[in-house]
Scaffold this motif. Structure first.
Motif, mmCIF file in Angstrom:
data_model
loop_
_atom_site.group_PDB
_atom_site.id
_atom_site.type_symbol
_atom_site.label_atom_id
_atom_site.label_comp_id
_atom_site.label_asym_id
_atom_site.label_seq_id
_atom_site.Cartn_x
_atom_site.Cartn_y
_atom_site.Cartn_z
ATOM 1 N N THR A 14 0.453 -1.040 -0.219
ATOM 2 C CA THR A 14 -0.011 -0.219 -0.457
ATOM 3 C C THR A 14 0.871 1.572 0.072
ATOM 4 O O THR A 14 0.881 2.012 -0.390
ATOM 5 C CB THR A 14 -1.045 0.039 1.158
ATOM 6 N N GLN A 15 2.522 1.316 0.609
ATOM 7 C CA GLN A 15 2.631 2.215 0.932
ATOM 8 C C GLN A 15 3.959 1.865 -0.057
ATOM 9 O O GLN A 15 4.602 1.307 1.512
ATOM 10 C CB GLN A 15 2.303 3.066 2.104
ATOM 11 N N SER A 16 4.624 2.376 -0.102
ATOM 12 C CA SER A 16 6.292 2.190 -0.452
ATOM 13 C C SER A 16 7.318 2.676 0.176
ATOM 14 O O SER A 16 6.952 3.626 1.352
ATOM 15 C CB SER A 16 6.857 2.494 -2.234
ATOM 16 N N LYS A 17 8.896 1.721 0.551
ATOM 17 C CA LYS A 17 9.305 1.800 1.624
ATOM 18 C C LYS A 17 10.673 3.109 1.433
ATOM 19 O O LYS A 17 11.635 2.637 1.940
ATOM 20 C CB LYS A 17 10.018 1.180 2.651
ATOM 21 N N ILE A 18 10.568 2.771 0.081
ATOM 22 C CA ILE A 18 11.835 3.388 -1.115
ATOM 23 C C ILE A 18 12.359 4.900 -0.543
ATOM 24 O O ILE A 18 13.155 5.098 -0.142
ATOM 25 C CB ILE A 18 11.569 3.868 -2.472
ATOM 26 N N LYS A 19 11.152 6.197 0.622
ATOM 27 C CA LYS A 19 11.520 7.383 0.319
ATOM 28 C C LYS A 19 12.487 6.904 2.006
ATOM 29 O O LYS A 19 13.088 7.453 2.404
ATOM 30 C CB LYS A 19 10.332 7.880 0.797
ATOM 31 N N ASP A 20 12.687 5.785 2.285
ATOM 32 C CA ASP A 20 13.254 5.529 3.750
ATOM 33 C C ASP A 20 14.698 4.826 3.042
ATOM 34 O O ASP A 20 15.285 4.948 4.518
ATOM 35 C CB ASP A 20 12.665 4.637 4.651
ATOM 36 N N VAL A 21 15.078 5.279 2.235
ATOM 37 C CA VAL A 21 15.709 4.634 2.013
ATOM 38 C C VAL A 21 16.968 5.290 1.558
ATOM 39 O O VAL A 21 16.883 6.309 0.966
ATOM 40 C CB VAL A 21 16.088 3.120 1.299
ATOM 41 N N ASP A 22 18.263 5.336 1.875
ATOM 42 C CA ASP A 22 19.415 6.148 1.935
ATOM 43 C C ASP A 22 20.245 5.392 0.884
ATOM 44 O O ASP A 22 21.554 4.656 1.226
ATOM 45 C CB ASP A 22 20.102 6.650 3.640
ATOM 46 N N PHE A 23 20.836 6.046 -0.578
ATOM 47 C CA PHE A 23 20.853 5.339 -1.884
ATOM 48 C C PHE A 23 22.547 5.446 -0.705
ATOM 49 O O PHE A 23 22.927 4.722 -2.225
ATOM 50 C CB PHE A 23 20.069 5.584 -3.059
ATOM 51 N N GLU A 24 22.379 6.603 -0.740
ATOM 52 C CA GLU A 24 24.368 6.881 -1.303
ATOM 53 C C GLU A 24 24.780 6.478 0.202
ATOM 54 O O GLU A 24 26.302 6.184 0.133
ATOM 55 C CB GLU A 24 24.134 8.235 -0.685
ATOM 56 N N ASN A 25 24.018 5.685 0.856
ATOM 57 C CA ASN A 25 25.261 4.531 2.438
ATOM 58 C C ASN A 25 24.502 3.068 1.870
ATOM 59 O O ASN A 25 24.403 3.256 3.325
ATOM 60 C CB ASN A 25 24.829 6.115 3.600
ATOM 61 N N LEU A 26 25.215 2.317 0.970
ATOM 62 C CA LEU A 26 24.058 1.696 1.178
ATOM 63 C C LEU A 26 24.805 0.664 1.982
ATOM 64 O O LEU A 26 26.240 0.336 1.368
ATOM 65 C CB LEU A 26 23.383 0.762 0.031
ATOM 66 N N THR A 27 24.668 -0.419 2.510
ATOM 67 C CA THR A 27 26.261 -1.254 2.668
ATOM 68 C C THR A 27 25.320 -2.786 2.504
ATOM 69 O O THR A 27 24.249 -3.162 2.244
ATOM 70 C CB THR A 27 26.323 -1.687 4.350
ATOM 71 N N PHE A 28 26.484 -3.463 1.285
ATOM 72 C CA PHE A 28 26.290 -5.004 0.914
ATOM 73 C C PHE A 28 24.824 -5.048 1.393
ATOM 74 O O PHE A 28 24.544 -6.047 2.668
ATOM 75 C CB PHE A 28 27.512 -4.826 0.000
ATOM 76 N N GLY A 29 23.651 -5.570 0.574
ATOM 77 C CA GLY A 29 22.799 -6.581 0.221
ATOM 78 C C GLY A 29 21.829 -6.795 2.048
ATOM 79 O O GLY A 29 21.040 -7.950 2.916
ATOM 80 N N ASN A 30 21.873 -5.353 2.873
ATOM 81 C CA ASN A 30 21.036 -5.036 3.864
ATOM 82 C C ASN A 30 19.056 -4.720 3.507
ATOM 83 O O ASN A 30 18.795 -4.821 4.327
ATOM 84 C CB ASN A 30 22.286 -4.287 4.945
ATOM 85 N N VAL A 31 19.229 -3.734 2.318
ATOM 86 C CA VAL A 31 17.825 -3.302 2.379
ATOM 87 C C VAL A 31 17.915 -4.335 1.270
ATOM 88 O O VAL A 31 18.410 -4.242 0.291
ATOM 89 C CB VAL A 31 18.543 -1.978 2.477
ATOM 90 N N PHE A 32 15.758 -4.737 1.307
ATOM 91 C CA PHE A 32 15.819 -5.175 -0.044
ATOM 92 C C PHE A 32 13.883 -3.892 -0.425
ATOM 93 O O PHE A 32 13.433 -3.048 0.237
ATOM 94 C CB PHE A 32 14.867 -6.060 0.556
ATOM 95 N N THR A 33 13.480 -3.885 -1.466
ATOM 96 C CA THR A 33 12.984 -3.345 -2.451
ATOM 97 C C THR A 33 10.702 -3.817 -1.628
ATOM 98 O O THR A 33 10.950 -5.303 -0.602
ATOM 99 C CB THR A 33 12.538 -4.191 -3.198
ATOM 100 N N ASP A 34 10.181 -3.355 -2.146
ATOM 101 C CA ASP A 34 8.674 -3.985 -1.389
ATOM 102 C C ASP A 34 8.205 -4.777 -1.844
ATOM 103 O O ASP A 34 7.783 -6.021 -1.373
ATOM 104 C CB ASP A 34 8.258 -3.038 -2.356
ATOM 105 N N HIS A 35 8.237 -5.167 -2.714
ATOM 106 C CA HIS A 35 7.889 -6.749 -2.972
ATOM 107 C C HIS A 35 9.051 -8.019 -3.228
ATOM 108 O O HIS A 35 10.157 -7.354 -4.140
ATOM 109 C CB HIS A 35 7.218 -6.578 -4.534
ATOM 110 N N MET A 36 8.562 -9.099 -3.454
ATOM 111 C CA MET A 36 9.026 -10.182 -3.556
ATOM 112 C C MET A 36 8.362 -11.387 -4.514
ATOM 113 O O MET A 36 7.551 -11.505 -4.690
ATOM 114 C CB MET A 36 9.213 -11.028 -2.301
ATOM 115 N N LEU A 37 9.379 -12.442 -5.310
ATOM 116 C CA LEU A 37 8.782 -13.272 -6.064
ATOM 117 C C LEU A 37 8.520 -14.571 -5.290
ATOM 118 O O LEU A 37 9.898 -14.889 -4.839
ATOM 119 C CB LEU A 37 9.036 -13.319 -7.545
#
Ligand code: COI
Length: 354
Positions: A14-37
């Motif tokens: 219903t609401q994306s979490k993308i706005k909470d993500v700091d794309f400049e300071n990502l550590t590998f493999g810790n943040v996941f997108t809104d959906h999964m298959l």
């Protein structure tokens, strides 16, 4: 892509979490997108895939994945070009390797329709998570686990295939120093070294922890029988430049058939760089380090891309590599990434638009 409801069921957040993500300071493999298959295998066949919000799920505690490690995975990336188009890199190679891993682990193979079309559908939904600019990627993790219950040591009859996505920049932050394995082994002939099996990675955690305590980011594995031949590093294949030739171990039962590895070999050949697929001996490396003919060592992998290695330790001695003005590693990295981000013509036909 899987579009209509006879091919896939899609439930959106219903609401994306993308706005909470700091794309400049990502550590590998810790943040996941809104959906999964998710696509389950039961009664001898793959069911209809679903895409749903990323969230935990329940599995029986006796599921075989927990007890016998029946689990395989892939690593891939999506890239965004200057026109906002999103691209995959050689996804057919990942599907092919995934199915080889599945066969080796007594798991069911999966169709191109579920793996590639499912992946395209999911990444298309998450295209805002793929940021523009060199170095920005969406890391794609397809995997399969045995979810059938019962602790009898036999292959499961039920499996779950999933794809999760993680925005990513570099895998290694800072310099990469390695130590050469003298005792532990990653793989053995007749084993599962060539499969992308979860257990191949967890088996490295302990030796890797010991290496990290001594200040090394990775181990370069040697053959299990003699510990004299250089094979691969845990998260990447490895290349050695001696004078003006680059060498990498041939793919075998012990070595992963890396997509980045094979792409670099093809690129090097096209660029007129001398490349040989043959085992490099540890002794040969030490001699080359001492006489100055060893110019570069670099790792190659989807997550690691092309990672220059600054030095290696063997039998208590640390050998630092010289600084090179004409790095082949950086030259190949530049060529490869320009193809992946559509900044250079893809004469190989490796890139696939979503
Ligand atoms: C990859 O490079 O995609 C891998 O699967 C290695 C992993 C350990 C990050």
């Amino acid at each position: 892509m899987l579009k209509n409801s006879s091919e896939i069921d899609i439930t959106r957040v219903t609401q994306s979490k993308i706005k909470d993500v700091d794309f400049e300071n990502l550590t590998f493999g810790n943040v996941f997108t809104d959906h999964m298959l998710i696509c389950d295998y039961k009664e001898g066949k793959w069911q209809k895939p679903i895409i749903k919000p990323y969230e935990p799920f329940l599995i029986d505690p006796s599921a075989k994945v927990f007890h016998y490690g029946q689990a395989i995975f892939e690593g891939m990336k999506a890239y965004k070009d200057e026109n906002d188009d999103v691209w995959l890199f050689r996804p057919d190679q990942n599907l092919d390797r995934f199915n080889k891993s599945a066969i080796r682990l007594a798991m069911p193979e999966i169709s191109e329709h579920i793996f590639i079309d499912g992946l395209k559908t999911l990444v298309d939904m998450e295209r805002d998570w793929v940021k523009k600019g060199l170095g920005n990627t969406l890391y794609i993790r397809p995997f399969m686990i045995a979810i059938g219950s019962g602790v009898i040591a036999q292959p499961s009859t039920q499996y779950r295939f999933m794809i999760i996505l993680s925005p990513a920049r570099s895998y290694y932050s800072g310099e990469v120093k390695v130590t050469i394995a003298e005792h532990f082994s990653r793989a053995a002939n007749g084993g599962i070294g060539a499969a992308k099996a979860a257990g191949n990675y967890s088996a490295q955690f302990y030796p890797q922890k010991l290496a990290q305590e001594q200040g090394f980011q990775q181990i370069i594995w040697t053959d299990d029988a003699t510990h004299t031949k250089l094979e691969e590093a845990g998260t990447m294949n490895v290349f050695f430049r001696i004078n003006d030739t680059i060498y990498t171990a041939p793919v075998s039962e012990r070595i992963l058939d890396g997509v980045t590895r094979k792409s670099l070999i093809e690129l090097a050949k096209r660029e007129g760089i001398k490349v040989e697929e043959r085992s490099v001996l540890v002794d040969e490396l030490v001699v080359a380090a001492k006489d100055g003919s060893l110019k570069e060592i670099f790792g190659a992998g989807t997550a690691a891309v092309v990672s220059p290695i600054v030095g290696f330790q063997y039998k208590e001695t640390y050998y630092e590599l010289p600084k090179t003005e004409d790095s082949i590693a950086l030259q190949l990295k530049d060529k490869l990434t320009k193809i992946q981000y559509k900044l250079a013509e893809d004469t190989f036909g490796w890139t696939v638009k979503i």
